[in-house]
Motif scaffolding. Sequence first.
Motif, PDB file in Angstrom:
ATOM      1  N   PHE A   1     -43.598   6.276  11.047  1.00 31.12           N
ATOM      2  CA  PHE A   1     -43.018   5.536   9.938  1.00 31.12           C
ATOM      3  C   PHE A   1     -41.834   6.325   9.410  1.00 31.12           C
ATOM      4  O   PHE A   1     -41.700   7.516   9.663  1.00 31.12           O
ATOM      5  N   SER A   2     -40.949   5.613   8.712  1.00 32.92           N
ATOM      6  CA  SER A   2     -39.801   6.278   8.107  1.00 32.92           C
ATOM      7  C   SER A   2     -39.706   5.828   6.661  1.00 32.92           C
ATOM      8  O   SER A   2     -40.208   4.767   6.286  1.00 32.92           O
ATOM      9  N   PHE A   3     -39.067   6.658   5.848  1.00 33.50           N
ATOM     10  CA  PHE A   3     -38.984   6.373   4.416  1.00 33.50           C
ATOM     11  C   PHE A   3     -37.812   7.103   3.788  1.00 33.50           C
ATOM     12  O   PHE A   3     -37.276   8.052   4.358  1.00 33.50           O
ATOM     13  N   LYS A   4     -37.467   6.625   2.597  1.00 36.21           N
ATOM     14  CA  LYS A   4     -36.540   7.332   1.726  1.00 36.21           C
ATOM     15  C   LYS A   4     -37.338   7.727   0.493  1.00 36.21           C
ATOM     16  O   LYS A   4     -38.135   6.926  -0.019  1.00 36.21           O
ATOM     17  N   LEU A   5     -37.158   8.948   0.033  1.00 35.09           N
ATOM     18  CA  LEU A   5     -37.879   9.408  -1.154  1.00 35.09           C
ATOM     19  C   LEU A   5     -37.636   8.460  -2.319  1.00 35.09           C
ATOM     20  O   LEU A   5     -36.502   8.054  -2.579  1.00 35.09           O
ATOM     21  N   GLY A   6     -38.719   8.091  -2.993  1.00 36.92           N
ATOM     22  CA  GLY A   6     -38.626   7.270  -4.188  1.00 36.92           C
ATOM     23  C   GLY A   6     -38.455   5.780  -3.944  1.00 36.92           C
ATOM     24  O   GLY A   6     -38.308   5.021  -4.892  1.00 36.92           O
ATOM     25  N   GLU A   7     -38.495   5.329  -2.664  1.00 36.20           N
ATOM     26  CA  GLU A   7     -38.360   3.905  -2.351  1.00 36.20           C
ATOM     27  C   GLU A   7     -39.646   3.395  -1.705  1.00 36.20           C
ATOM     28  O   GLU A   7     -40.099   3.937  -0.689  1.00 36.20           O
ATOM     29  N   LYS A   8     -40.223   2.343  -2.278  1.00 40.96           N
ATOM     30  CA  LYS A   8     -41.453   1.752  -1.738  1.00 40.96           C
ATOM     31  C   LYS A   8     -41.152   1.088  -0.395  1.00 40.96           C
ATOM     32  O   LYS A   8     -40.074   0.533  -0.201  1.00 40.96           O
ATOM     33  N   PHE A   9     -42.119   1.167   0.539  1.00 37.59           N
ATOM     34  CA  PHE A   9     -41.944   0.562   1.862  1.00 37.59           C
ATOM     35  C   PHE A   9     -43.290   0.098   2.400  1.00 37.59           C
ATOM     36  O   PHE A   9     -44.344   0.531   1.937  1.00 37.59           O
ATOM     37  N   GLY A  10     -43.257  -0.788   3.372  1.00 34.98           N
ATOM     38  CA  GLY A  10     -44.472  -1.242   4.041  1.00 34.98           C
ATOM     39  C   GLY A  10     -44.839  -0.266   5.146  1.00 34.98           C
ATOM     40  O   GLY A  10     -43.989   0.080   5.971  1.00 34.98           O
ATOM     41  N   GLU A  11     -46.084   0.190   5.148  1.00 31.37           N
ATOM     42  CA  GLU A  11     -46.546   1.157   6.145  1.00 31.37           C
ATOM     43  C   GLU A  11     -47.732   0.578   6.902  1.00 31.37           C
ATOM     44  O   GLU A  11     -48.666   0.045   6.307  1.00 31.37           O
ATOM     45  N   ASP A  12     -47.683   0.666   8.228  1.00 32.05           N
ATOM     46  CA  ASP A  12     -48.832   0.339   9.073  1.00 32.05           C
ATOM     47  C   ASP A  12     -49.492   1.660   9.426  1.00 32.05           C
ATOM     48  O   ASP A  12     -48.949   2.431  10.220  1.00 32.05           O
ATOM     49  N   THR A  13     -50.655   1.936   8.822  1.00 35.91           N
ATOM     50  CA  THR A  13     -51.296   3.242   8.993  1.00 35.91           C
ATOM     51  C   THR A  13     -51.951   3.356  10.361  1.00 35.91           C
ATOM     52  O   THR A  13     -52.230   2.344  11.021  1.00 35.91           O
ATOM     53  N   ILE A  14     -52.245   4.572  10.757  1.00 33.09           N
ATOM     54  CA  ILE A  14     -52.828   4.835  12.064  1.00 33.09           C
ATOM     55  C   ILE A  14     -54.221   4.206  12.202  1.00 33.09           C
ATOM     56  O   ILE A  14     -54.671   3.902  13.289  1.00 33.09           O
ATOM     57  N   ASP A  15     -54.895   3.961  11.047  1.00 31.07           N
ATOM     58  CA  ASP A  15     -56.223   3.330  11.094  1.00 31.07           C
ATOM     59  C   ASP A  15     -56.159   1.819  10.900  1.00 31.07           C
ATOM     60  O   ASP A  15     -57.176   1.160  10.729  1.00 31.07           O
ATOM     61  N   GLY A  16     -54.948   1.251  10.922  1.00 33.39           N
ATOM     62  CA  GLY A  16     -54.806  -0.195  10.920  1.00 33.39           C
ATOM     63  C   GLY A  16     -54.584  -0.859   9.573  1.00 33.39           C
ATOM     64  O   GLY A  16     -54.463  -2.085   9.497  1.00 33.39           O
ATOM     65  N   ARG A  17     -54.483  -0.085   8.482  1.00 33.67           N
ATOM     66  CA  ARG A  17     -54.207  -0.695   7.179  1.00 33.67           C
ATOM     67  C   ARG A  17     -52.716  -1.007   7.057  1.00 33.67           C
ATOM     68  O   ARG A  17     -51.895  -0.309   7.613  1.00 33.67           O
ATOM     69  N   LYS A  18     -52.413  -2.059   6.329  1.00 32.12           N
ATOM     70  CA  LYS A  18     -51.025  -2.397   6.008  1.00 32.12           C
ATOM     71  C   LYS A  18     -50.859  -2.125   4.522  1.00 32.12           C
ATOM     72  O   LYS A  18     -51.426  -2.822   3.697  1.00 32.12           O
ATOM     73  N   THR A  19     -50.127  -1.062   4.200  1.00 31.27           N
ATOM     74  CA  THR A  19     -50.034  -0.614   2.816  1.00 31.27           C
ATOM     75  C   THR A  19     -48.616  -0.762   2.272  1.00 31.27           C
ATOM     76  O   THR A  19     -47.650  -0.852   3.027  1.00 31.27           O
ATOM     77  N   GLN A  20     -48.528  -0.754   0.952  1.00 30.65           N
ATOM     78  CA  GLN A  20     -47.266  -0.552   0.260  1.00 30.65           C
ATOM     79  C   GLN A  20     -47.302   0.921  -0.150  1.00 30.65           C
ATOM     80  O   GLN A  20     -48.253   1.359  -0.821  1.00 30.65           O
ATOM     81  N   THR A  21     -46.328   1.672   0.287  1.00 32.26           N
ATOM     82  CA  THR A  21     -46.358   3.121   0.130  1.00 32.26           C
ATOM     83  C   THR A  21     -45.116   3.603  -0.614  1.00 32.26           C
ATOM     84  O   THR A  21     -44.013   3.106  -0.382  1.00 32.26           O
ATOM     85  N   LEU A  22     -45.328   4.584  -1.481  1.00 32.09           N
ATOM     86  CA  LEU A  22     -44.241   5.241  -2.198  1.00 32.09           C
ATOM     87  C   LEU A  22     -44.414   6.738  -2.008  1.00 32.09           C
ATOM     88  O   LEU A  22     -45.502   7.285  -2.247  1.00 32.09           O
ATOM     89  N   ILE A  23     -43.354   7.407  -1.557  1.00 35.37           N
ATOM     90  CA  ILE A  23     -43.393   8.855  -1.346  1.00 35.37           C
ATOM     91  C   ILE A  23     -42.372   9.506  -2.267  1.00 35.37           C
ATOM     92  O   ILE A  23     -41.199   9.113  -2.297  1.00 35.37           O
ATOM     93  N   THR A  24     -42.844  10.495  -3.027  1.00 32.11           N
ATOM     94  CA  THR A  24     -41.985  11.216  -3.958  1.00 32.11           C
ATOM     95  C   THR A  24     -42.122  12.717  -3.722  1.00 32.11           C
ATOM     96  O   THR A  24     -43.094  13.173  -3.106  1.00 32.11           O
ATOM     97  N   LEU A  25     -41.165  13.468  -4.231  1.00 31.99           N
ATOM     98  CA  LEU A  25     -41.183  14.928  -4.152  1.00 31.99           C
ATOM     99  C   LEU A  25     -40.946  15.468  -5.544  1.00 31.99           C
ATOM    100  O   LEU A  25     -39.966  15.115  -6.196  1.00 31.99           O
ATOM    101  N   ASP A  26     -41.864  16.325  -6.026  1.00 32.50           N
ATOM    102  CA  ASP A  26     -41.690  16.869  -7.373  1.00 32.50           C
ATOM    103  C   ASP A  26     -41.008  18.236  -7.329  1.00 32.50           C
ATOM    104  O   ASP A  26     -40.715  18.770  -6.254  1.00 32.50           O
TER     105      ASP A  26
END
Length: 135
Positions: A65-90
Amino acid sequence: MANPDAFLGNWRLISSECFDEYMKTLGVSIPMRMLGGMAKPDITISRERDKYMVKTESTFKTSEFSFKLGEKFGEDTIDGRKTQTLITLDYNNVLTQHQQWDGKETTITSKIVDGKLVVECVMNGVKCTQVYQKV
């Protein structure tokens, strides 16, 4: 100070605690949990400008998967879930991945400790800790 480049590189799993309990809490099936418990994944984290790519490879399955910090995206996880994901760095250089799906949520934090990538996955009070070494 935040330094996302500290996470870049190739990482190999060297220890895992409570992974089966965490997968059970996620709702992962028994056969998938058995495979997941045996897997010793390698993770490659790379960057192209402001976009990060994460590739997880094991003998059983590969996911990317690919992402930009602070931007929500659709993720297909390795265990088959389809998530809305947000990745941040503090500012303490903790990378936080917050996944939501079907009214559920989990949080995965990653940090560099003594040159190792320490990943903590938490859902409903169940915590899994995985440690990766740079290769």
